[in-house]
Design a protein around this motif. Structure first.
Motif, short mmCIF file in Angstrom:
data_model
loop_
_atom_site.label_atom_id
_atom_site.label_comp_id
_atom_site.label_asym_id
_atom_site.label_seq_id
_atom_site.Cartn_x
_atom_site.Cartn_y
_atom_site.Cartn_z
N GLY A 1 0.79 -1.33 0.00
CA GLY A 1 -0.01 0.06 -0.14
C GLY A 1 0.98 1.31 0.18
N ALA A 2 1.84 1.13 0.05
CA ALA A 2 3.02 2.49 0.09
C ALA A 2 2.83 3.16 -1.28
N ARG A 3 2.51 4.43 -0.94
CA ARG A 3 2.39 5.33 -2.16
C ARG A 3 2.41 6.80 -1.79
N CYS A 4 2.74 7.52 -2.64
CA CYS A 4 2.68 9.19 -2.25
C CYS A 4 1.28 9.84 -1.86
N ASP A 5 1.35 10.68 -1.16
CA ASP A 5 0.20 11.45 -0.72
C ASP A 5 0.03 12.98 -1.26
N VAL A 6 1.20 13.03 -2.06
CA VAL A 6 1.07 14.62 -2.87
C VAL A 6 0.87 13.96 -4.16
N GLU A 7 0.12 14.54 -5.11
CA GLU A 7 0.02 14.07 -6.28
C GLU A 7 1.12 13.68 -7.09
N SER A 8 1.30 12.66 -7.75
CA SER A 8 2.50 12.34 -8.61
C SER A 8 2.89 13.44 -9.50
N MET A 9 1.96 14.14 -10.34
CA MET A 9 2.35 15.00 -11.13
C MET A 9 3.13 16.22 -10.89
N GLU A 10 2.96 16.36 -9.27
CA GLU A 10 3.74 17.50 -8.69
C GLU A 10 4.91 16.82 -7.72
N THR A 35 -0.37 3.58 14.16
CA THR A 35 -1.31 3.84 13.36
C THR A 35 -1.03 5.15 12.86
N GLY A 36 0.02 5.33 12.09
CA GLY A 36 0.29 6.52 11.32
C GLY A 36 -0.07 6.18 10.08
N SER A 37 0.82 7.22 9.12
CA SER A 37 0.64 6.98 7.76
C SER A 37 0.91 5.58 7.14
N SER A 38 1.96 5.05 7.59
CA SER A 38 2.49 3.89 7.04
C SER A 38 1.55 2.78 7.39
N ALA A 39 0.97 2.60 8.81
CA ALA A 39 -0.06 1.54 9.16
C ALA A 39 -1.37 1.71 8.43
N ILE A 40 -1.67 3.21 8.32
CA ILE A 40 -2.77 3.59 7.75
C ILE A 40 -2.91 2.99 6.28
N GLN A 41 -1.73 3.05 5.44
CA GLN A 41 -1.89 2.46 4.20
C GLN A 41 -1.56 1.02 4.09
N SER A 42 -1.03 0.47 4.96
CA SER A 42 -0.53 -0.99 4.87
C SER A 42 -1.90 -1.95 5.56
N ILE A 43 -2.44 -1.29 6.47
CA ILE A 43 -3.46 -2.43 7.13
C ILE A 43 -4.66 -2.86 6.39
N TYR A 72 -9.30 2.61 5.24
CA TYR A 72 -8.68 2.28 6.49
C TYR A 72 -9.83 1.88 7.60
N PHE A 73 -10.68 3.07 7.71
CA PHE A 73 -11.64 2.92 8.80
C PHE A 73 -12.64 1.53 8.71
N GLU A 74 -12.83 1.54 7.45
CA GLU A 74 -13.60 0.23 7.13
C GLU A 74 -13.24 -1.04 7.45
N THR A 75 -11.82 -0.97 7.25
CA THR A 75 -11.24 -2.38 7.43
C THR A 75 -11.49 -2.90 8.99
N PHE A 76 -11.69 -2.12 10.10
CA PHE A 76 -12.21 -2.54 11.17
C PHE A 76 -13.39 -3.04 11.33
N ALA A 103 3.55 -12.95 12.88
CA ALA A 103 4.32 -11.92 12.43
C ALA A 103 3.78 -10.67 13.02
N ILE A 104 5.14 -9.73 13.20
CA ILE A 104 4.67 -8.50 13.84
C ILE A 104 5.45 -7.24 12.84
N VAL A 105 4.27 -6.47 12.49
CA VAL A 105 4.70 -5.22 11.61
C VAL A 105 4.99 -4.14 12.51
N PHE A 106 6.08 -3.44 12.71
CA PHE A 106 6.42 -2.29 13.34
C PHE A 106 6.14 -1.18 12.30
N ALA A 107 5.01 -0.48 12.52
CA ALA A 107 4.73 0.77 11.58
C ALA A 107 4.99 1.89 12.48
#
Ligand code: FAD
Ligand code: NAP
Length: 534
Positions: free
Chosen positions: A56-65, A188-196, A337-341, A375-379
């Protein structure tokens, strides 16, 4: 091709890091005809996008920019496929940049710079690298990234765990298959929120260990159409120029006015429109959202309502709902993200009151309960802004260590230089807008400033430049003063170093874009005002 190490050599410039910043710096130095060498700890170029390969890793500023503008052909020829491109595409882009500009011949991979000491008599930096190499350089540039030093909490028993552990910022290149596994994600920061959301679909069971709930808005990611790509490309120069007057780019559409200049209905309509549009521009709804607590509460309450509407179980929704200032920790952008719960295989474990006690051979214990995990993921984020700089033993005049000088927090002039350390530059260092902006243009601005400064010295036959303590003191006070006038210092964010135990609490980035660029240009125009030269 990775170069063979050169155990002992002199360069005009040694650059540390080969992410966006290192690649751009190297290219610019080459064009100036300087002999430059970049050292990169990783086995490939790309920096952030080389290391953060979590699902799920991706930028959150638009790619064209979120891309370079220094070469018109590059920006015309490269085709981004999504509004927010995935990690693999950004990494492919950076590899393309390295090849296109033939940068690899001056990049030594798999090599960490361990130390850099300034020799006052010879006016050179003595640089030591992990391959045993010793090098001298007239200038030393740290392009080591604001978010590159992974933070793994020292949980008791961590080495006893019988399963696998991962950090989002050090993800295995071959990927990880979580099918059939019981997985724990810490953070539960950006990396977790993208990967969860993605890990949840794969794992048998997912436990999310949350210390602080975070605000997140929908990313509304989608493929880019040929029409919209063409619209930007046909006017790229002008759009980039316009973005130079805005923090996050030409698509951010920020309102300057107060949230209370309009009626409640209008305000809600604005938030609703931004929620649908997706992404970080949500924070640009009104000019006082990060200045005034009451204004902030109007936006925060809107997001809280959304969380309650998205999460079926009210008790889980409550736990996921932040009671803090919206945007005070970096706002996240998510895809479901929130729907995942709402999934039956996902459990939210609130560790706010009862921190993780121990990692055991079979899992993780908190609040007296043991969660059995494979498995444990440290986000768990990064030792941000100073971590990578202070990991290197950098010594300036009189053998003073940067670590010592910054014991109570980083001190810089413009986030680019620090007094007592001649011919030493940081790209997006603490005290520059960096992480509060679209970072790629901010990186290019620093690269250009540093390169122009070197040219200026060269043209005058000067060889040394160093920030003056007085100018640095004024800058540090200014950075603090600006931050104190906002709501930013009010929560335990990595901007303040609050995520790393024992780190001094200082608001590290400079909240002032585009004013910063004007100031930096003015300093240059005045013959590098606030710097001593010789
Ligand atoms: P990095 O990309 O971090 O590169 C620094 C390099 O230096 C690394 O490869 C590291 O290995 C190397 N290095 C460090 N120390 C040493 C040493 N001692 N010796 C040798 N090599 C060393 N920013 C945005 O503006 N928009 C986004 O959407 C965005 N998304 C992000 C997503 C993630 C997951 C993360 C972690 C960050 C994101 N960022 C984003 C911030 C991102 O870090 C910057 O945008 C940008 O990639 C930084 O580039 P850089 O070259 O300055 O640093
Ligand atoms: P982060 O925002 O610092 O989040 C780390 C998480 O781990 C937080 O929830 C934190 O909780 C938790 N944590 C840390 N130590 C812990 C401990 N000892 N016990 C329990 N929980 C702990 O890190 P990140 O998610 O990697 O993101 C860092 C930055 O990188 C982002 O803010 C953003 O700038 C950038 N990034 C961007 C994107 C993107 O969308 N483009 C994606 C990923 C990262 P607390 O909040 O309580 O400290």
């Amino acid at each position: 091709m990775n170069q063979a190490p050169s155990p002992s050599s002199h360069f005009d410039v040694v650059v540390v890091g080969a992410g966006f910043a290192g690649l751009c710096m190297l290219h610019r130095l080459r064009k100036m005809g300087l002999r430059a060498k970049a050292f990169e700890a990783g086995s490939g170029v790309g920096g952030t996008w080389f290391w953060n390969r979590y699902p799920g890793a991706r930028c959150d500023v638009e790619s064209m920019e979120y891309s370079f503008q220094f070469d018109e052909e590059l920006q015309q020829e490269w085709r981004w496929t999504e509004r927010y491109s995935p990690q693999a595409e950004i990494l492919a882009y950076l590899n393309h940049v390295a090849d296109r500009f033939d940068l690899r011949r001056d990049i030594q991979l798999n090599t960490r710079v361990d130390s850099a000491h300034f020799d006052e008599d010879a006016s050179v930096w003595n640089v030591r690298s992990s391959d045993g190499g010793t090098h001298t350089a007239s200038y030393f540039v740290m392009a080591t990234g604001c978010l590159s030093s992974a933070n793994t909490p020292k949980v008791p028993g961590i080495n006893s765990f019988g399963g696998s552990t991962y950090h989002t910022g050090r993800w295995p290149h071959e990927g990880v298959d979580f099918s059939g596994l019981r997985v724990g994600v810490i953070g539960t920061g950006s990396s977790a929120i993208q990967s969860i959301p993605i890990i949840a679909k794969e794992a048998e069971q997912l436990f999310v260990f949350q210390r602080t709930p975070n605000f997140s808005v929908p990313a509304a990611n989608r493929p880019l159409t040929d029409e919209e790509v063409e619209r930007v490309k046909s006017n790229y120069g002008e759009l980039r120029k316009m973005a130079g007057t805005m923090g996050f780019g030409f698509n951010t559409r920020s309102n300057e006015g107060s949230a209370f200049d309009v009626s409640e209905e209008e305000r809600r309509a604005e938030y609703e429109a931004r929620w649908k549009m997706g992404g970080l521009p949500f924070l640009g709804a009104y000019g006082d959202l990060i200045l005034d607590e009451k204004a902030n509460a109007t936006a925060a309450d809107f997001v809280r309502e959304k969380i309650r509407a998205l999460v079926d179980d009210p008790a889980v929704a409550e736990k996921l709902t932040p009671n803090s200032i919206l945007g005070c920790k970096r706002l996240c952008a998510d895809s479901g993200y929130f729907e995942t719960f709402n999934r039956p295989n996902v459990t939210l474990v609130d560790i706010a009151e009862a921190p993780i006690e121990e990692i055991t051979p079979n899992g993780l214990r908190t609040g007296g309960t043991t969660y059995e995990l494979d498995a444990i993921v440290f986000a768990t984020g990064f030792d941000a802004m100073t971590g990578a700089l202070l990991a290197v033993d950098i010594r300036g005049r009189g053998g003073v260590q940067l670590r010592k000088k910054w014991e109570a927090g980083p001190r810089t002039y413009l986030g680019i230089a620090t007094a007592g350390f001649p011919n030493f530059f940081m790209i997006t260092g603490p005290g520059s807008p960096s992480v509060l902006t679209n970072m790629v243009p901010s990186i290019e601005q620093h690269v250009n400033w540093i390169a122009d400064c070197m040219t200026f010295l060269q043209e005058r036959g000067e060889t040394v430049i160093e920030a003056e303590t007085g100018a640095e003191d004024v800058w540090v006070s200014h950075v603090n003063e600006v931050a104190s006038a906002t709501l930013y210092p009010g929560c335990n964010s990595w901007y303040l170093g609050a995520n790393v135990p024992g780190k001094p609490r200082v608001f590290m980035p400079y909240l002032g874009f585009p004013e910063y660029v004007v100031k930096a240009d003015d300093v240059a125009a005045k013959g590098y005002e606030g710097f001593a030269r010789g």
